[in-house]
Design a protein around this motif. Structure first.
Motif, short mmCIF file in Angstrom:
data_model
loop_
_atom_site.label_atom_id
_atom_site.label_comp_id
_atom_site.label_asym_id
_atom_site.label_seq_id
_atom_site.Cartn_x
_atom_site.Cartn_y
_atom_site.Cartn_z
N ASN A 77 52.63 18.21 46.70
CA ASN A 77 52.02 18.10 48.04
C ASN A 77 50.95 18.72 48.14
OD1 ASN A 77 54.33 17.02 49.03
ND2 ASN A 77 55.51 18.84 49.53
N PHE A 78 50.48 19.64 47.22
CA PHE A 78 49.35 20.37 47.39
C PHE A 78 48.21 19.53 46.40
CE2 PHE A 78 46.37 23.94 45.59
CZ PHE A 78 46.01 24.46 46.63
N PHE A 79 48.57 18.91 45.33
CA PHE A 79 47.55 18.28 44.72
C PHE A 79 47.19 16.82 45.61
CE2 PHE A 79 48.38 19.98 40.06
CZ PHE A 79 47.47 20.79 40.42
N ALA A 80 48.11 16.47 46.43
CA ALA A 80 47.99 15.37 46.96
C ALA A 80 46.66 15.40 48.20
CB ALA A 80 49.15 14.86 48.10
N ASN A 81 46.21 16.68 48.45
CA ASN A 81 45.28 16.87 49.31
C ASN A 81 44.06 17.18 48.60
OD1 ASN A 81 46.76 16.60 51.74
ND2 ASN A 81 47.68 18.60 51.12
N ILE A 82 43.85 17.05 47.44
CA ILE A 82 42.38 17.36 46.56
C ILE A 82 42.28 16.06 45.88
CG2 ILE A 82 41.63 18.94 44.64
CD1 ILE A 82 44.14 20.53 45.15
N THR A 83 41.09 15.36 46.47
CA THR A 83 40.66 14.12 46.19
C THR A 83 40.03 14.22 44.76
OG1 THR A 83 38.45 14.68 47.21
CG2 THR A 83 39.97 13.75 48.53
N ARG B 174 49.26 18.83 33.08
CA ARG B 174 47.93 17.90 32.54
C ARG B 174 47.24 17.50 33.73
NH1 ARG B 174 51.85 17.40 28.86
NH2 ARG B 174 51.19 17.74 26.65
N ILE B 175 46.19 17.48 33.90
CA ILE B 175 45.29 16.74 35.08
C ILE B 175 44.04 16.13 34.56
CG2 ILE B 175 44.03 17.62 37.10
CD1 ILE B 175 45.61 20.16 37.38
N GLU B 176 43.79 14.92 35.31
CA GLU B 176 42.74 14.29 35.17
C GLU B 176 41.87 14.38 36.28
OE1 GLU B 176 43.22 10.04 33.71
OE2 GLU B 176 45.16 10.66 32.84
N THR B 177 40.81 14.69 36.30
CA THR B 177 40.06 14.80 37.74
C THR B 177 38.61 13.85 37.57
OG1 THR B 177 38.67 16.60 36.76
CG2 THR B 177 40.70 17.10 37.73
N SER B 178 38.18 13.79 38.52
CA SER B 178 36.70 13.12 38.68
C SER B 178 35.83 14.27 39.57
CB SER B 178 36.89 12.09 39.53
OG SER B 178 37.51 12.05 41.08
N GLY B 179 34.84 14.14 39.43
CA GLY B 179 33.80 15.11 39.93
C GLY B 179 33.79 16.27 38.90
N ASN B 180 33.43 17.45 40.05
CA ASN B 180 32.97 18.84 39.03
C ASN B 180 34.04 19.77 39.02
OD1 ASN B 180 30.43 17.82 38.75
ND2 ASN B 180 29.93 18.31 40.74
N MET B 181 35.68 19.50 39.24
CA MET B 181 36.44 20.41 39.20
C MET B 181 36.82 20.79 37.79
SD MET B 181 40.33 19.91 40.69
CE MET B 181 39.87 20.55 42.10
N LEU B 182 36.77 22.26 37.86
CA LEU B 182 36.87 23.02 36.31
C LEU B 182 38.16 23.62 36.23
CD1 LEU B 182 33.56 25.18 36.89
CD2 LEU B 182 33.93 23.19 35.29
N GLU B 183 38.42 23.97 35.04
CA GLU B 183 39.96 24.64 34.89
C GLU B 183 40.27 25.78 35.71
OE1 GLU B 183 40.65 26.60 30.56
OE2 GLU B 183 40.64 24.20 30.30
N SER B 184 39.20 26.32 35.87
CA SER B 184 39.23 27.74 36.56
C SER B 184 39.61 27.41 38.08
CB SER B 184 38.01 28.61 36.64
OG SER B 184 36.71 27.84 36.93
N ASN B 185 38.95 26.26 38.48
CA ASN B 185 39.14 25.86 40.06
C ASN B 185 40.89 25.61 40.12
OD1 ASN B 185 36.50 24.00 39.59
ND2 ASN B 185 36.40 25.89 40.93
N VAL B 186 41.39 24.77 39.22
CA VAL B 186 42.59 24.48 39.21
C VAL B 186 43.66 25.56 39.16
CG1 VAL B 186 44.42 23.28 38.02
CG2 VAL B 186 42.44 22.18 38.20
N ILE B 187 43.23 26.55 38.33
CA ILE B 187 44.10 27.79 38.20
C ILE B 187 44.00 28.83 39.46
CG2 ILE B 187 44.12 30.19 37.07
CD1 ILE B 187 43.19 28.64 34.40
N ASP B 188 42.83 28.85 40.14
CA ASP B 188 42.54 29.60 41.38
C ASP B 188 43.44 28.64 42.21
OD1 ASP B 188 41.01 31.39 40.24
OD2 ASP B 188 39.14 30.36 40.96
N LEU B 189 43.47 27.42 42.56
CA LEU B 189 44.29 26.46 43.53
C LEU B 189 45.63 26.85 43.50
CD1 LEU B 189 42.15 23.43 43.39
CD2 LEU B 189 42.43 24.63 45.38
#
Length: 59
Positions: free
Chosen positions: A9-15, A32-47
């Motif tokens: 539910n949380f990741f569904a809102n992160i484009t 495991r996460i595949e991202t587009s844009g400038n999302m960093l590992e630290s961003n995921v950990i914080d989220l």
């Protein structure tokens, strides 16, 4: 499974997150996460911390 539903539910809102998976058979429940844009590992950990889930980089 409740935590997995929370992540879904949380990741569904992160484009920036294109795809993600959790290896539930691994003792560490590897995310495991595949991202587009400038999302960093630290961003995921914080989220994930915002929804009270602990996450760290596995080396």
């Amino acid at each position: 499974m409740q935590k997995l539903a929370s992540v879904k539910n949380f990741f569904a809102n992160i484009t920036e997150i294109d795809r993600w998976s959790v290896d539930m058979e691994d003792i560490d429940n590897v995310l495991r996460i595949e991202t587009s844009g400038n999302m960093l590992e630290s961003n995921v950990i914080d989220l994930l911390g915002e929804i009270n889930l602990y996450c760290q980089d596995l080396t």
